[in-house]
Structure formats: C-alpha cells, structure tokens
Design a protein around this motif. Structure first.
Motif, PDB file in Angstrom:
ATOM      1  N   ASP A 184       0.810  -1.212   0.000  1.00  0.00           N
ATOM      2  CA  ASP A 184       0.000   0.000   0.000  1.00  0.00           C
ATOM      3  C   ASP A 184       0.843   1.262   0.000  1.00  0.00           C
ATOM      4  OD1 ASP A 184      -2.335  -1.404  -0.048  1.00  0.00           O
ATOM      5  OD2 ASP A 184      -2.714  -1.277   2.103  1.00  0.00           O
ATOM      6  N   ARG A 186       3.250   1.799  -2.110  1.00  0.00           N
ATOM      7  CA  ARG A 186       3.733   2.013  -3.481  1.00  0.00           C
ATOM      8  C   ARG A 186       2.558   2.363  -4.396  1.00  0.00           C
ATOM      9  NH1 ARG A 186       6.552  -2.937  -1.935  1.00  0.00           N
ATOM     10  NH2 ARG A 186       5.071  -4.171  -3.128  1.00  0.00           N
ATOM     11  N   TRP A 187       2.564   3.550  -4.952  1.00  0.00           N
ATOM     12  CA  TRP A 187       1.465   4.026  -5.799  1.00  0.00           C
ATOM     13  C   TRP A 187       1.991   4.441  -7.162  1.00  0.00           C
ATOM     14  CZ3 TRP A 187      -3.736   6.122  -4.297  1.00  0.00           C
ATOM     15  CH2 TRP A 187      -4.198   5.538  -3.103  1.00  0.00           C
ATOM     16  N   GLN A 188       1.079   4.541  -8.095  1.00  0.00           N
ATOM     17  CA  GLN A 188       1.378   5.078  -9.421  1.00  0.00           C
ATOM     18  C   GLN A 188       0.272   6.057  -9.808  1.00  0.00           C
ATOM     19  OE1 GLN A 188      -0.011   2.358 -12.785  1.00  0.00           O
ATOM     20  NE2 GLN A 188       0.710   0.810 -11.332  1.00  0.00           N
ATOM     21  N   GLY A 189       0.606   6.984 -10.677  1.00  0.00           N
ATOM     22  CA  GLY A 189      -0.395   7.969 -11.079  1.00  0.00           C
ATOM     23  C   GLY A 189       0.129   8.852 -12.188  1.00  0.00           C
ATOM     24  N   LEU A 206      -4.818   8.256  -9.918  1.00  0.00           N
ATOM     25  CA  LEU A 206      -3.953   7.555  -8.974  1.00  0.00           C
ATOM     26  C   LEU A 206      -4.400   6.110  -8.854  1.00  0.00           C
ATOM     27  CD1 LEU A 206      -4.079  10.285  -6.185  1.00  0.00           C
ATOM     28  CD2 LEU A 206      -2.082   9.810  -7.623  1.00  0.00           C
ATOM     29  N   HIS A 207      -3.426   5.217  -8.653  1.00  0.00           N
ATOM     30  CA  HIS A 207      -3.714   3.800  -8.411  1.00  0.00           C
ATOM     31  C   HIS A 207      -2.871   3.324  -7.240  1.00  0.00           C
ATOM     32  CE1 HIS A 207      -6.042   3.076 -12.093  1.00  0.00           C
ATOM     33  NE2 HIS A 207      -5.142   3.803 -12.738  1.00  0.00           N
ATOM     34  N   GLY A 208      -3.528   2.678  -6.274  1.00  0.00           N
ATOM     35  CA  GLY A 208      -2.813   2.054  -5.177  1.00  0.00           C
ATOM     36  C   GLY A 208      -2.370   0.659  -5.548  1.00  0.00           C
ATOM     37  N   SER A 209      -1.963  -0.114  -4.547  1.00  0.00           N
ATOM     38  CA  SER A 209      -1.390  -1.430  -4.812  1.00  0.00           C
ATOM     39  C   SER A 209      -2.398  -2.386  -5.437  1.00  0.00           C
ATOM     40  CB  SER A 209      -0.866  -2.025  -3.505  1.00  0.00           C
ATOM     41  OG  SER A 209      -1.929  -2.198  -2.576  1.00  0.00           O
ATOM     42  N   LEU A 234      -1.515  12.017  -0.153  1.00  0.00           N
ATOM     43  CA  LEU A 234      -0.879  10.704  -0.248  1.00  0.00           C
ATOM     44  C   LEU A 234       0.127  10.517   0.879  1.00  0.00           C
ATOM     45  CD1 LEU A 234      -0.251  10.484  -4.104  1.00  0.00           C
ATOM     46  CD2 LEU A 234      -1.756   8.994  -2.778  1.00  0.00           C
ATOM     47  N   VAL A 239       1.681   6.839   2.058  1.00  0.00           N
ATOM     48  CA  VAL A 239       2.312   6.440   0.801  1.00  0.00           C
ATOM     49  C   VAL A 239       3.769   6.892   0.824  1.00  0.00           C
ATOM     50  CG1 VAL A 239       2.285   6.733  -1.707  1.00  0.00           C
ATOM     51  CG2 VAL A 239       0.128   6.556  -0.438  1.00  0.00           C
ATOM     52  N   LEU A 242       5.764   7.237  -5.120  1.00  0.00           N
ATOM     53  CA  LEU A 242       4.768   7.486  -6.168  1.00  0.00           C
ATOM     54  C   LEU A 242       5.477   7.607  -7.508  1.00  0.00           C
ATOM     55  CD1 LEU A 242       1.909   8.288  -7.218  1.00  0.00           C
ATOM     56  CD2 LEU A 242       2.516  10.662  -6.666  1.00  0.00           C
TER      57      LEU A 242
END
Length: 278
Positions: A184, A186-189, A206-209, A234, A239, A242
C-alpha cells in the motif's frame, strides 16, 4: 466507518436508527459507534430529519434508470462533475473506543482528506450530501462513458521487459519500491488531458497497490497547488513512493521545494519520452 458496503435498504435502516438514538439524547460520536455509520452520515440523517421529518431520512434511490444500467439522470451527472472538480471528500479518522470529550460532535472530529475521488467515495458523498443512492458500479460505468476510466500499469510485467521502459523501471523505480515492505506504500499515477465532447477536461489519476482508481478533475491544466494537495494527501495516508507520469514537476519551484522537505515521500517522475501502456 463507511457506508460503501451497505445496500440502500440497510443504509436507510441505519439512518433511521441513528435519528432515533439522537432523539434519545446520544451524541454523534456514540451514535456513530452504535450504528456503524460515519459521523457525517449520522449528521446528515439528523439534519434531514430536523428539516423534513421521518420521510426525509431515507436516501432517494435516484440515478440509474430501470433497464438502462449505464445511463444516469442529468442532475446526478451534474452532481458527480461537481464533486470531481472540487477537492476530495474529507473522511473522518476512526473514532477510538474512548472518545475524548472534545470529539463529542462531528464538527471537531479529526479528518483526513482523500488523495482523490474513488467510486466508493463518490457514492458516499452523494448519499450524505444529497440523499442520492448510487452504486459504485454505476459510477464506474459512468466514468468509462466519460473517458475517465484509467487502468493501472502492469508493473510486474514492466519489471521483466527487455525494453527501454523495462530498463528505466528497474533502474529508477524498482530500487524505491523494493525498499518498502507494504504494498500500500507504493502508488502510481499521472495527469492527462481528456478529449471530452462537452468540456475542457484534465485529470489527475492515482492507483494504489490493488489498482483502485482515484481521481481529481480540472477545467485547465492543474497548477502547482493542485499537485501539492494530492501529494500531501498521499503522504498523510502513508504512501512512501509514487511513480508519476505526464507532468514536468521540476519546472515548479513550489513542488520541488516541497518534495525536498519530505524525508519519507519519494516521487519518481516518468520521463516525457517514455511511453507506458496499461
């Protein structure tokens, strides 16, 4: 305590129970604990009762038309756009068993701003603020119809690719992600312009794990403060890293200075010439 898993029927029963407990003299915090509803939901039900009696307490089953699962009424769509163009719904921290006296009413309950709008958050906001019962699935269908749906990148596949993207991921992103024990963290966006037929539309996604989509929308390219509000939220959520695509964040001194001051939050920008696919 969230209402996102409750059916409209069960939510209405809980709202009626909350009103009865308030009539019996219990505080919002105590009613919230006994009904499993959030403090804002309890307050919304109480306000509806005071303004319209028992008939006003149940949420209204509006939104999807029978036989037209992907069609929302114009007024509900307007409410969804209203939410997406404003800062995300404030969620209360979980109330502990021993509630301090200064938290007795919802106005003083500590709050945490969501990094972006999820379908669950929108459904809860509609129910609390407008008495509209709408499922997460209906909201996600509407997202797709409006071009707002975004799929997360398959980072596990990217990590093994023998390509420019794969080499960049292993060099720039993996060292940060691998140091984090909890997924949780580690995020991407990213940010993108959406070719919408009726409005100028930009989206921070944004996207979580687990790939859950959160978003905020803008009528013009987001300014530095918009990015900072998302990053700060975040950071407050715990978080730690990102991976972010679509913006030259180093061009903003405010963002650069803020990131430099964060000892436990790492933002990894995706190079502009690096094409990623979901």
């Amino acid at each position: 305590m969230s209402t996102k898993h409750l059916s409209p029927e069960l939510l209405n029963e809980r709202r009626k129970q909350a009103v009865q407990l308030r009539l019996d003299g219990y505080t919002v915090a105590v009613v919230s604990q006994q009904t499993g509803l959030s403090a804002p939901t309890v307050s919304a039900a109480w306000k509806a009762f005071r303004e319209g009696g028992w008939a006003a307490v149940p949420v209204k089953p509006r939104g999807r038309l029978k036989g037209q699962a992907n069609v929302l009424s114009a007024d509900v769509q307007a409410l969804l756009w209203q939410a997406l163009f404003q800062q995300s719904f404030q969620q209360p921290f979980q109330v502990p068993d021993q509630v301090p006296s200064q938290w007795a009413e919802e106005e003083e309950t500590p709050r945490l701003i969501e990094p972006g709008w999820s379908s669950a958050g929108l459904a809860e906001w509609l129910a609390i603020q407008h008495g509209v019962a709408l499922s997460q699935r209906a909201i996600e269908h509407w997202w797709e119809a409006q071009g707002l749906k975004h799929e997360p990148w398959k980072l596990s596949a990217l990590a093994t690719q023998r390509s420019q993207q794969g080499r960049w991921f292993r060099t720039a992103v993996a060292p940060h992600f691998n140091k984090l024990k909890e997924a949780d963290q580690r995020w991407q966006g990213g940010v993108r312009h959406i070719a919408h037929p009726t409005k100028s539309l930009f989206q921070i996604y944004l996207h979580g794990s687990r790939g859950r989509l959160l978003m905020r929308c803008f009528e013009s390219p987001p300014d530095a403060q918009a990015y900072l509000s998302v990053f700060a939220a975040l950071n407050a959520y715990g978080v730690k890293a990102l991976m972010f695509h679509g913006a030259l964040l180093t061009a903003s001194p405010d963002i650069t200075d803020w990131l430099a001051q964060q000892a436990s939050f790492c933002l990894v920008p995706v190079p502009a010439d690096l094409a990623l696919s979901a």
